[in-house]
Design a protein around this motif. Structure first.
Motif, PDB file in Angstrom:
ATOM      1  N   THR A   1      41.799  31.230   0.816  1.00  0.00           N
ATOM      2  CA  THR A   1      41.802  29.661  -0.087  1.00  0.00           C
ATOM      3  C   THR A   1      40.876  29.228   0.540  1.00  0.00           C
ATOM      4  OG1 THR A   1      42.983  27.460   0.375  1.00  0.00           O
ATOM      5  CG2 THR A   1      43.244  29.089   2.413  1.00  0.00           C
ATOM      6  N   PRO A   2      40.625  28.548  -0.574  1.00  0.00           N
ATOM      7  CA  PRO A   2      39.040  27.927  -0.968  1.00  0.00           C
ATOM      8  C   PRO A   2      39.043  26.443  -0.364  1.00  0.00           C
ATOM      9  CG  PRO A   2      40.023  28.083  -3.396  1.00  0.00           C
ATOM     10  CD  PRO A   2      40.726  28.843  -2.433  1.00  0.00           C
ATOM     11  N   ILE A   3      40.063  25.974  -0.141  1.00  0.00           N
ATOM     12  CA  ILE A   3      40.024  24.665   0.474  1.00  0.00           C
ATOM     13  C   ILE A   3      40.161  24.760   1.707  1.00  0.00           C
ATOM     14  CG2 ILE A   3      41.757  23.601  -1.661  1.00  0.00           C
ATOM     15  CD1 ILE A   3      43.601  23.710  -0.285  1.00  0.00           C
ATOM     16  N   ALA A   4      40.043  25.668   3.046  1.00  0.00           N
ATOM     17  CA  ALA A   4      40.285  25.609   4.110  1.00  0.00           C
ATOM     18  C   ALA A   4      38.708  25.056   4.560  1.00  0.00           C
ATOM     19  CB  ALA A   4      40.466  27.227   5.040  1.00  0.00           C
ATOM     20  N   ARG A   5      38.755  24.321   5.833  1.00  0.00           N
ATOM     21  CA  ARG A   5      37.339  24.325   6.394  1.00  0.00           C
ATOM     22  C   ARG A   5      36.954  25.512   7.426  1.00  0.00           C
ATOM     23  NH1 ARG A   5      36.011  17.734   7.166  1.00  0.00           N
ATOM     24  NH2 ARG A   5      33.487  17.817   8.474  1.00  0.00           N
ATOM     25  N   VAL A   6      36.127  25.220   7.814  1.00  0.00           N
ATOM     26  CA  VAL A   6      35.633  25.637   9.696  1.00  0.00           C
ATOM     27  C   VAL A   6      34.444  25.067  10.038  1.00  0.00           C
ATOM     28  CG1 VAL A   6      34.849  27.488  10.824  1.00  0.00           C
ATOM     29  CG2 VAL A   6      36.276  28.277   7.983  1.00  0.00           C
ATOM     30  N   ASP A   7      34.797  24.621  11.074  1.00  0.00           N
ATOM     31  CA  ASP A   7      34.156  23.728  11.908  1.00  0.00           C
ATOM     32  C   ASP A   7      33.495  24.317  13.215  1.00  0.00           C
ATOM     33  OD1 ASP A   7      34.715  21.621  10.185  1.00  0.00           O
ATOM     34  OD2 ASP A   7      36.434  20.744  11.202  1.00  0.00           O
ATOM     35  N   GLN A   8      32.000  24.408  13.484  1.00  0.00           N
ATOM     36  CA  GLN A   8      31.524  24.934  14.597  1.00  0.00           C
ATOM     37  C   GLN A   8      31.285  23.510  15.098  1.00  0.00           C
ATOM     38  OE1 GLN A   8      28.397  26.556  11.915  1.00  0.00           O
ATOM     39  NE2 GLN A   8      28.001  28.000  13.974  1.00  0.00           N
ATOM     40  N   HIS A   9      32.251  23.986  16.925  1.00  0.00           N
ATOM     41  CA  HIS A   9      32.329  23.164  17.868  1.00  0.00           C
ATOM     42  C   HIS A   9      30.922  22.580  18.003  1.00  0.00           C
ATOM     43  CE1 HIS A   9      36.432  23.697  19.151  1.00  0.00           C
ATOM     44  NE2 HIS A   9      36.601  23.984  17.807  1.00  0.00           N
ATOM     45  N   ALA A  10      30.255  23.627  17.867  1.00  0.00           N
ATOM     46  CA  ALA A  10      28.583  23.217  19.137  1.00  0.00           C
ATOM     47  C   ALA A  10      28.128  22.367  18.320  1.00  0.00           C
ATOM     48  CB  ALA A  10      27.962  24.790  18.931  1.00  0.00           C
ATOM     49  N   ARG A  11      28.199  22.217  16.623  1.00  0.00           N
ATOM     50  CA  ARG A  11      27.667  21.307  16.007  1.00  0.00           C
ATOM     51  C   ARG A  11      28.108  20.139  15.867  1.00  0.00           C
ATOM     52  NH1 ARG A  11      28.300  21.783   9.575  1.00  0.00           N
ATOM     53  NH2 ARG A  11      27.586  20.103   8.301  1.00  0.00           N
ATOM     54  N   TRP A  12      29.043  19.797  15.544  1.00  0.00           N
ATOM     55  CA  TRP A  12      29.636  19.039  16.041  1.00  0.00           C
ATOM     56  C   TRP A  12      28.702  17.929  17.863  1.00  0.00           C
ATOM     57  CZ3 TRP A  12      30.408  16.664  11.333  1.00  0.00           C
ATOM     58  CH2 TRP A  12      31.593  16.869  10.751  1.00  0.00           C
ATOM     59  N   LEU A  13      29.003  18.566  18.635  1.00  0.00           N
ATOM     60  CA  LEU A  13      28.416  18.591  19.656  1.00  0.00           C
ATOM     61  C   LEU A  13      26.730  18.265  20.434  1.00  0.00           C
ATOM     62  CD1 LEU A  13      31.542  19.150  21.614  1.00  0.00           C
ATOM     63  CD2 LEU A  13      31.086  16.953  20.732  1.00  0.00           C
ATOM     64  N   ALA A  14      26.338  19.089  19.491  1.00  0.00           N
ATOM     65  CA  ALA A  14      24.830  18.969  19.546  1.00  0.00           C
ATOM     66  C   ALA A  14      24.183  17.497  19.903  1.00  0.00           C
ATOM     67  CB  ALA A  14      24.581  19.756  18.413  1.00  0.00           C
ATOM     68  N   PRO A  15      25.090  16.327  19.111  1.00  0.00           N
ATOM     69  CA  PRO A  15      23.942  15.367  20.028  1.00  0.00           C
ATOM     70  C   PRO A  15      24.378  14.817  21.631  1.00  0.00           C
ATOM     71  CG  PRO A  15      24.758  15.024  17.403  1.00  0.00           C
ATOM     72  CD  PRO A  15      25.079  16.879  18.147  1.00  0.00           C
ATOM     73  N   LEU A  16      25.862  16.046  21.668  1.00  0.00           N
ATOM     74  CA  LEU A  16      25.734  15.322  22.871  1.00  0.00           C
ATOM     75  C   LEU A  16      24.712  16.034  24.129  1.00  0.00           C
ATOM     76  CD1 LEU A  16      27.457  13.396  24.777  1.00  0.00           C
ATOM     77  CD2 LEU A  16      29.716  15.168  24.869  1.00  0.00           C
ATOM     78  N   GLU A  17      24.983  17.252  23.489  1.00  0.00           N
ATOM     79  CA  GLU A  17      24.820  18.495  24.379  1.00  0.00           C
ATOM     80  C   GLU A  17      22.568  18.243  24.562  1.00  0.00           C
ATOM     81  OE1 GLU A  17      23.096  23.096  24.611  1.00  0.00           O
ATOM     82  OE2 GLU A  17      24.308  22.638  23.423  1.00  0.00           O
ATOM     83  N   SER A  18      22.181  17.311  23.346  1.00  0.00           N
ATOM     84  CA  SER A  18      20.452  16.790  23.650  1.00  0.00           C
ATOM     85  C   SER A  18      20.902  15.320  24.569  1.00  0.00           C
ATOM     86  CB  SER A  18      20.419  16.646  21.656  1.00  0.00           C
ATOM     87  OG  SER A  18      18.538  16.152  22.036  1.00  0.00           O
ATOM     88  N   LEU A  19      21.627  14.819  23.954  1.00  0.00           N
ATOM     89  CA  LEU A  19      21.697  13.130  25.462  1.00  0.00           C
ATOM     90  C   LEU A  19      21.645  14.053  27.270  1.00  0.00           C
ATOM     91  CD1 LEU A  19      21.636  10.376  25.350  1.00  0.00           C
ATOM     92  CD2 LEU A  19      23.999  10.738  25.177  1.00  0.00           C
ATOM     93  N   LEU A  20      22.296  14.750  26.845  1.00  0.00           N
ATOM     94  CA  LEU A  20      22.854  15.398  28.175  1.00  0.00           C
ATOM     95  C   LEU A  20      21.130  16.136  28.814  1.00  0.00           C
ATOM     96  CD1 LEU A  20      26.221  16.690  28.401  1.00  0.00           C
ATOM     97  CD2 LEU A  20      25.719  14.445  29.763  1.00  0.00           C
ATOM     98  N   ARG A  21      20.398  16.099  27.784  1.00  0.00           N
ATOM     99  CA  ARG A  21      19.008  17.464  28.577  1.00  0.00           C
ATOM    100  C   ARG A  21      18.679  16.116  28.164  1.00  0.00           C
ATOM    101  NH1 ARG A  21      20.045  22.372  28.708  1.00  0.00           N
ATOM    102  NH2 ARG A  21      21.578  23.707  27.458  1.00  0.00           N
ATOM    103  N   SER A  22      18.444  15.661  27.515  1.00  0.00           N
ATOM    104  CA  SER A  22      17.431  13.981  27.608  1.00  0.00           C
ATOM    105  C   SER A  22      17.722  13.660  28.856  1.00  0.00           C
ATOM    106  CB  SER A  22      16.964  12.884  26.337  1.00  0.00           C
ATOM    107  OG  SER A  22      17.242  13.707  25.198  1.00  0.00           O
ATOM    108  N   LEU A  23      18.494  13.046  29.328  1.00  0.00           N
ATOM    109  CA  LEU A  23      19.359  12.640  30.217  1.00  0.00           C
ATOM    110  C   LEU A  23      18.126  13.125  32.011  1.00  0.00           C
ATOM    111  CD1 LEU A  23      22.720  11.194  29.756  1.00  0.00           C
ATOM    112  CD2 LEU A  23      20.123   9.688  29.800  1.00  0.00           C
ATOM    113  N   LYS A  24      18.500  14.499  31.604  1.00  0.00           N
ATOM    114  CA  LYS A  24      18.310  15.775  32.727  1.00  0.00           C
ATOM    115  C   LYS A  24      16.570  15.397  33.567  1.00  0.00           C
ATOM    116  CE  LYS A  24      17.293  20.011  32.497  1.00  0.00           C
ATOM    117  NZ  LYS A  24      17.190  21.197  31.337  1.00  0.00           N
ATOM    118  N   TRP A  25      15.619  15.472  32.109  1.00  0.00           N
ATOM    119  CA  TRP A  25      14.520  15.284  32.309  1.00  0.00           C
ATOM    120  C   TRP A  25      14.495  13.836  32.302  1.00  0.00           C
ATOM    121  CZ3 TRP A  25      11.939  19.587  33.346  1.00  0.00           C
ATOM    122  CH2 TRP A  25      12.326  20.277  32.449  1.00  0.00           C
ATOM    123  N   LEU A  26      15.048  13.049  32.794  1.00  0.00           N
ATOM    124  CA  LEU A  26      14.869  11.631  32.111  1.00  0.00           C
ATOM    125  C   LEU A  26      14.662  11.253  34.113  1.00  0.00           C
ATOM    126  CD1 LEU A  26      13.674   8.467  32.095  1.00  0.00           C
ATOM    127  CD2 LEU A  26      16.503   8.257  31.369  1.00  0.00           C
TER     128      LEU A  26
END
Length: 296
Positions: A145-170
């Motif tokens: 079906t062409p109307i189905a949507r495929v979402d990557q979890h890592a893509r949506w949570l990439a900002p959160l992962e980046s925030l955690l790494r920034s806080l680690k270096w802080l």
């Protein structure tokens, strides 16, 4: 260790190891903050790694088909198609009960009783997480079906992962700043002790004591003060960490639950007072030797 031991004559000359004076208490405060910053940095780094590893190969497929019969047929066709892909490790459709539990906080019980077209969800776990593997899954879904949507979890949570790494270096930066501040405190304390006991040092020189022997006497006192202050700060920090950990476990969040410390992390945290004492010893020895050679 000879560094932390002294004979009775040395103890009579300089009072040491009894939390006397302000320096041990200041170092205890610095060690308290250092342990909390180090533990936070290690926990955030572990949470970021776990989050990245857990979500790297996770996908969610949404089927927004309004017709329930067509939606179910498309879901089964997608599950069958993905099962034939070698890159897919697991395909698990989300049940209607799980969907209802996810949507109930937003729609309420009355909203769930209404005849709303709720999309079907399929969780997919890949063996790897390469772009080619994700593209294979998208092509297999679009073939149904062409109307189905495929979402990557890592893509949506990439900002959160980046925030955690920034806080680690802080947190790492804060630990380094605390170490620099502790060394500065030791330098000031060593200079103050040298000025206070200048007559004693002059007499020791007249009796044949070398600069290294005088420096060893003062550095032993400062090392003991730093070690005892560091242990006191560590004990206070562990008490706070236990309280915070108890509160976090009561929340029941998977992300907060992953922000824990491993065995190597605990070994590093518990050894911080020893590192602080060694840093204080080196700073005190260099300061006293430099001051003695300049003034005496």
């Amino acid at each position: 260790m000879r560094l932390f031991r002294s004979n009775p004559a040395e103890r009579r000359l300089l009072l040491e190891g009894r939390m006397a004076g302000p320096m041990p208490w200041v170092i205890a405060i610095m060690m308290f903050l250092t342990v909390l910053a180090a533990a936070s940095g290690l926990a955030l780094g572990g949470a970021a790694r776990m989050l990245s590893a857990d979500l790297a190969g996770r996908l969610t497929i949404q089927l927004p088909e309004a017709n329930p019969v067509s939606r179910e047929a498309e879901k089964q066709a997608i599950i069958a198609g993905l099962g034939r892909l070698g890159v897919v490790e697991k395909v698990e459709p989300v049940s209607e009960e799980e969907l209802a539990a996810l949507l109930e906080p937003w729609l309420g019980e009355q909203g769930m009783e209404a005849d709303l077209p709720i999309p079907a969800l399929i969780d997919v776990t890949l063996r790897r997480a390469t772009p080619a593997d994700v593209a294979d899954v998208r092509n297999a879904v679009r073939a149904v079906t062409p109307i189905a949507r495929v979402d990557q979890h890592a893509r949506w949570l990439a900002p959160l992962e980046s925030l955690l790494r920034s806080l680690k270096w802080l947190a790492v930066a804060l630990v380094l700043l605390m170490a620099a501040a502790t060394a500065t405190i030791v330098v000031l304390a060593a200079r103050g002790a040298l000025n206070t006991h200048r007559p004693v040092i002059e007499v020791m020189h007249l009796l044949g004591a070398t600069d290294q022997q005088v420096a060893a006497l003062f550095q032993r006192r400062i090392a003991l003060d730093a070690l005892m202050g560091g242990l006191a700060g560590l004990a206070a920090a562990l008490a706070v960490m236990a309280l915070v950990g108890q509160r976090m476990s009561g929340i029941g969040s998977e992300l907060l639950g992953s922000a824990g410390l491993g065995l190597s992390d605990w070994a590093l945290v518990l050894s911080l007072p020893l590192f602080g004492a060694l840093l204080a010893t080196i700073a005190a020895r260099l300061t006293i030797l430099f001051a003695i050679r300049r003034t005496l």
